[in-house]
Every structure is written in structure tokens, then in C-alpha cells.
Write an enzyme that holds these catalytic residues in place. Structure first.
Site, PDB file in Angstrom:
ATOM      1  N   CYS A  72       1.317  37.757  -0.186  1.00 26.60           N
ATOM      2  CA  CYS A  72       2.665  37.935   0.372  1.00 26.60           C
ATOM      3  C   CYS A  72       3.743  37.078  -0.289  1.00 26.60           C
ATOM      4  O   CYS A  72       4.768  36.824   0.342  1.00 26.60           O
ATOM      5  CB  CYS A  72       2.642  37.684   1.864  1.00 26.60           C
ATOM      6  SG  CYS A  72       2.221  36.017   2.314  1.00 26.60           S
ATOM      7  N   CYS A  76      11.111  25.356  -5.950  1.00 26.69           N
ATOM      8  CA  CYS A  76      10.059  26.008  -6.738  1.00 26.69           C
ATOM      9  C   CYS A  76       9.167  24.964  -7.405  1.00 26.69           C
ATOM     10  O   CYS A  76       7.973  25.212  -7.624  1.00 26.69           O
ATOM     11  CB  CYS A  76      10.665  26.901  -7.825  1.00 26.69           C
ATOM     12  SG  CYS A  76      11.898  28.052  -7.217  1.00 26.69           S
TER      13      CYS A  76
HETATM   14 FE1  FES Z   1       9.954  31.207  -4.829  1.00 27.36          FE
HETATM   15 FE2  FES Z   1      10.890  30.175  -7.100  1.00 27.36          FE
HETATM   16  S1  FES Z   1       8.905  30.134  -6.394  1.00 27.36           S
HETATM   17  S2  FES Z   1      11.991  31.340  -5.627  1.00 27.36           S
END
Ligand code: FES
Length: 124
Positions: A33, A102
Site C-alpha cells: 500500500c 522520505c
Molecule cells: Fe513517500 Fe517520498 S517516500 S513521498
């Protein structure tokens, strides 16, 4: 705006793939997901001999995890445990604010792999 270094790591990610006989694996996210990172480690004398990864995520996730493997390889487990997202961001020469999160994924997966390794040593 992404730095040239980030774009390089996105286009040519280092240390990708699995380590078949990994000493430990750390996984963050869910492959079903969304964003997902798996880090594989090989450890010798409490030092990271090899660090590889698989990722399903945005360009920033790919690039930050790629450079994380370079930062972490060769470090002691204690040194690697304290690598944080700002170390990764700095190594890439910066990252847009909305993408900082991230860079948390790879560092969290690495910590999980190290903790899993240490726990396996305790039970042996
Ligand atoms: Fe989800 Fe970068 S890993 S926006």
C-alpha cells in the site's frame, strides 16, 4: 529543486538488491500500500560490511536510501545507529522540505536491521 547529487543517486542508485545471506533485514512501510524500504546488512566484527536496499518510493526515497548505504557501509553498528535523516540530507547537498520525511524511511529501516541483528546475537 533536487541537487545534482540527488539526481545522480536517483538515476544510478548504489547498492541495490538483496543480500541472499544477509545477517539481518529491516523493513519500513508496506509493499501492498505505498512507500516501502527494505535494508539488508552483512556484519563483521560489529561493523557493517555490506548494506543494500530495495525500495518502492519517490525519487527522494530512492536517492536518500542509496546514499545512506554509502554512508553506513564500513561504520560500526553504534556509529550506524545514530545516522539520522539530516546526515543523509547533508550528504546529498540538501533536500526540499516536503521531502525530508522520505529520508527517514531508510534510516529507520537501517536501525531496525541493526536492532534485529543485535537481538539475534543475544539469543544465540
Ligand atoms: Fe513517500 Fe517520498 S517516500 S513521498
Amino acid at each position: 529543486m533536487y541537487t545534482a547529487k540527488l539526481i545522480d543517486h536517483f538515476n544510478n542508485p548504489r547498492n541495490t538488491g538483496i543480500i541472499p545471506d544477509a545477517d539481518s533485514i529491516g523493513t519500513i512501510g508496506d509493499p501492498e500500500c505505498g512507500d516501502y524500504i527494505r535494508i539488508y546488512i552483512k556484519v563483521r566484527a560489529y561493523r557493517l560490511q555490506e548494506v543494500t536496499f530495495e525500495v518502492c518510493g519517490c525519487p527522494a526515497a530512492i536517492a536518500t536510501t542509496s546514499i545512506l548505504t554509502e554512508i553506513a557501509t564500513g561504520k560500526s553498528l553504534i556509529e550506524a545507529m545514530v545516522i539520522d535523516e539530516m546526515d543523509v540530507v547533508k550528504a546529498l547537498g540538501g533536500l526540499p522540505d516536503p521531502k525530508i520525511h522520505c529520508s527517514n524511511l531508510g534510516t529507520a529501516a537501517l536501525r531496525q536491521a541493526i536492532i534485529g541483528y543485535l537481538q539475534s546475537q543475544k539469543t544465540e
